[in-house]
Design a protein around this motif. Structure first.
Motif, PDB file in Angstrom:
ATOM      1  N   GLU A 120       0.843  -1.200   0.000  1.00  0.00           N
ATOM      2  CA  GLU A 120       0.000   0.000   0.000  1.00  0.00           C
ATOM      3  C   GLU A 120       0.869   1.237   0.000  1.00  0.00           C
ATOM      4  OE1 GLU A 120      -2.277  -0.048   3.597  1.00  0.00           O
ATOM      5  OE2 GLU A 120      -0.534  -0.109   4.891  1.00  0.00           O
ATOM      6  N   GLY A 121       0.284   2.327  -0.499  1.00  0.00           N
ATOM      7  CA  GLY A 121       0.986   3.587  -0.556  1.00  0.00           C
ATOM      8  C   GLY A 121       0.592   4.499   0.590  1.00  0.00           C
ATOM      9  N   PHE A 122       1.021   5.766   0.486  1.00  0.00           N
ATOM     10  CA  PHE A 122       0.723   6.761   1.508  1.00  0.00           C
ATOM     11  C   PHE A 122      -0.713   7.267   1.385  1.00  0.00           C
ATOM     12  CE2 PHE A 122       5.468   8.183   1.582  1.00  0.00           C
ATOM     13  CZ  PHE A 122       5.794   7.045   2.287  1.00  0.00           C
ATOM     14  N   ALA A 123      -1.162   7.969   2.400  1.00  0.00           N
ATOM     15  CA  ALA A 123      -2.529   8.491   2.412  1.00  0.00           C
ATOM     16  C   ALA A 123      -2.751   9.561   1.356  1.00  0.00           C
ATOM     17  CB  ALA A 123      -2.852   9.060   3.799  1.00  0.00           C
ATOM     18  N   ASN A 124      -1.674  10.150   0.823  1.00  0.00           N
ATOM     19  CA  ASN A 124      -1.827  11.199  -0.196  1.00  0.00           C
ATOM     20  C   ASN A 124      -1.917  10.644  -1.607  1.00  0.00           C
ATOM     21  OD1 ASN A 124       0.827  10.325  -0.473  1.00  0.00           O
ATOM     22  ND2 ASN A 124       1.674  12.367  -0.830  1.00  0.00           N
ATOM     23  N   MET A 125      -1.943   9.295  -1.725  1.00  0.00           N
ATOM     24  CA  MET A 125      -1.930   8.677  -3.052  1.00  0.00           C
ATOM     25  C   MET A 125      -3.331   8.221  -3.466  1.00  0.00           C
ATOM     26  SD  MET A 125       1.600   6.481  -2.629  1.00  0.00           S
ATOM     27  CE  MET A 125       1.624   5.971  -4.325  1.00  0.00           C
TER      28      MET A 125
END
Length: 344
Positions: A339-344
């Motif tokens: 998973e990526g960051f919350a801004n992605m």
């Protein structure tokens, strides 16, 4: 493998205008939407006592309430919504983290789940009150580590969330330290006074080379010295978790390596090197290293990287304050995560 990015924000102005600026950015970013499910859990678990929270913020960092009001205006939030999202007085935050210091530097690994990470590194110089600083954000208004214009560097390490109390969470405490404190001694005074939600180590280093670790829980605060700090207390032993093997092992790796007094570059590689025994990779268990930050208080500079075995970017807070605008707008990195960051 997951490619990740962190936006670099720069702002000079009042806290209220900074809040409006961030709110406008958030309206165009996935960050707030991706955190909504977490905030809904907060709504069910916590009561927002708006007058009490505003009173505490006004006591310890008066103009952060202005920033929250600016965010509320830009996002069309009610006061209670804005305080729930941005006041940092109640939210449950997990994190691991490891830190090493010497009189010249603080090198810090921030460990957590990628989806919890804002993906924002902020330079902010308030014109109304408070010191200018740079550092990565947590829950928009908070700071997980950073360095201010007076040369105070801070970072925190999770110890325990059980037996919590009414108080601020780690990232808002980090923000308040950077805005209000110019030295290790003044930071220790604030940490003794401010109410703590959970148990955390706060590592402090200032421009004189003075360094301390503050063990802080909702019940007690103690101060000690060490070149290594991980996820347990050495004085407030009753506040520790039952299982501390990994924390003790990382502390030992750092302590052993620092017997030779590592240079800044060597210390950064120790912390950021995936095979060195400090960098964490358990991203699915809220225990993976998301960034490695190195703060140089006497120079007001930082080196910063996302992911492991990375080449860090150099940031110069003094240069920025003197008008040198940063040419870089995004940091890029790679995590061995799904998973990526919350801004992605």
């Amino acid at each position: 493998m997951k490619k990740v990015t962190s936006d670099i924000l720069q702002f000079k102005g009042s806290h209220y205008d900074f809040g409006v600026y961030q709110g406008e950015l958030l309206k165009r970013s996935p960050l707030l939407k991706n955190r909504e499910s977490m905030y809904k859990r907060f709504t069910q678990k916590f009561t927002v006592d708006a007058p009490h929270i505003k009173h505490l913020l006004n006591t310890f960092a008066p103009h952060i309430t202005d920033e929250i009001e600016g965010l509320a205006y830009a996002l069309a939030f009610t006061e209670k919504q804005a305080l729930l999202h941005f006041a940092g007085y109640y939210a449950n935050i997990k994190s691991g983290c490891s830190i090493t210091t010497n009189p010249r530097y603080m090198i810090r690994n921030y460990d957590n789940a990628p989806s919890s990470y804002d993906g924002r590194f902020v330079f902010f110089a308030p014109t109304d009150s408070g010191f200018a600083s740079m550092g990565p954000t947590m829950q928009v208004t908070g700071r997980m580590d950073g360095l201010n214009e007076k040369g105070l560097a801070i970072g925190y390490n999770f110890v325990n969330t059980k037996n919590n109390g009414d108080g601020f969470v780690c990232n808002m405490i980090g923000r308040i330290l950077l805005e209000r404190c110019e030295s290790v001694d003044s930071a220790i005074g604030l940490l003794r006074d401010i109410p703590h939600k959970h148990s955390f180590n706060y590592v402090l280093l200032d421009a004189t080379g003075n360094s301390k670790i503050v063990e802080a829980s909702p019940r007690h605060v103690a101060v000690r010295e060490n070149i290594a700090c991980t996820n347990h207390f050495n004085i407030l032993l009753e506040e520790n978790r039952y299982r501390m093997e990994d924390s003790l092992a990382r502390e030992q790796v750092i302590s052993d390596a620092q017997q030779n007094v590592l240079t800044t570059q060597e210390a950064f590689k120790l912390m950021n090197g995936i095979e060195r025994g400090v960098f964490a990779t358990k991203y699915g268990a809220w225990d993976g290293t998301l960034h490695t930050a190195g703060y140089l208080p006497s120079e007001r500079k930082a080196i910063f990287a996302l992911g492991g075995n990375a080449l860090p970017v150099l940031f110069d807070l003094d240069g920025w304050l003197q008008g040198k605008r940063l040419m870089i707008t995004k940091l890029k990195g790679v995590l061995d995560a799904n998973e990526g960051f919350a801004n992605m």
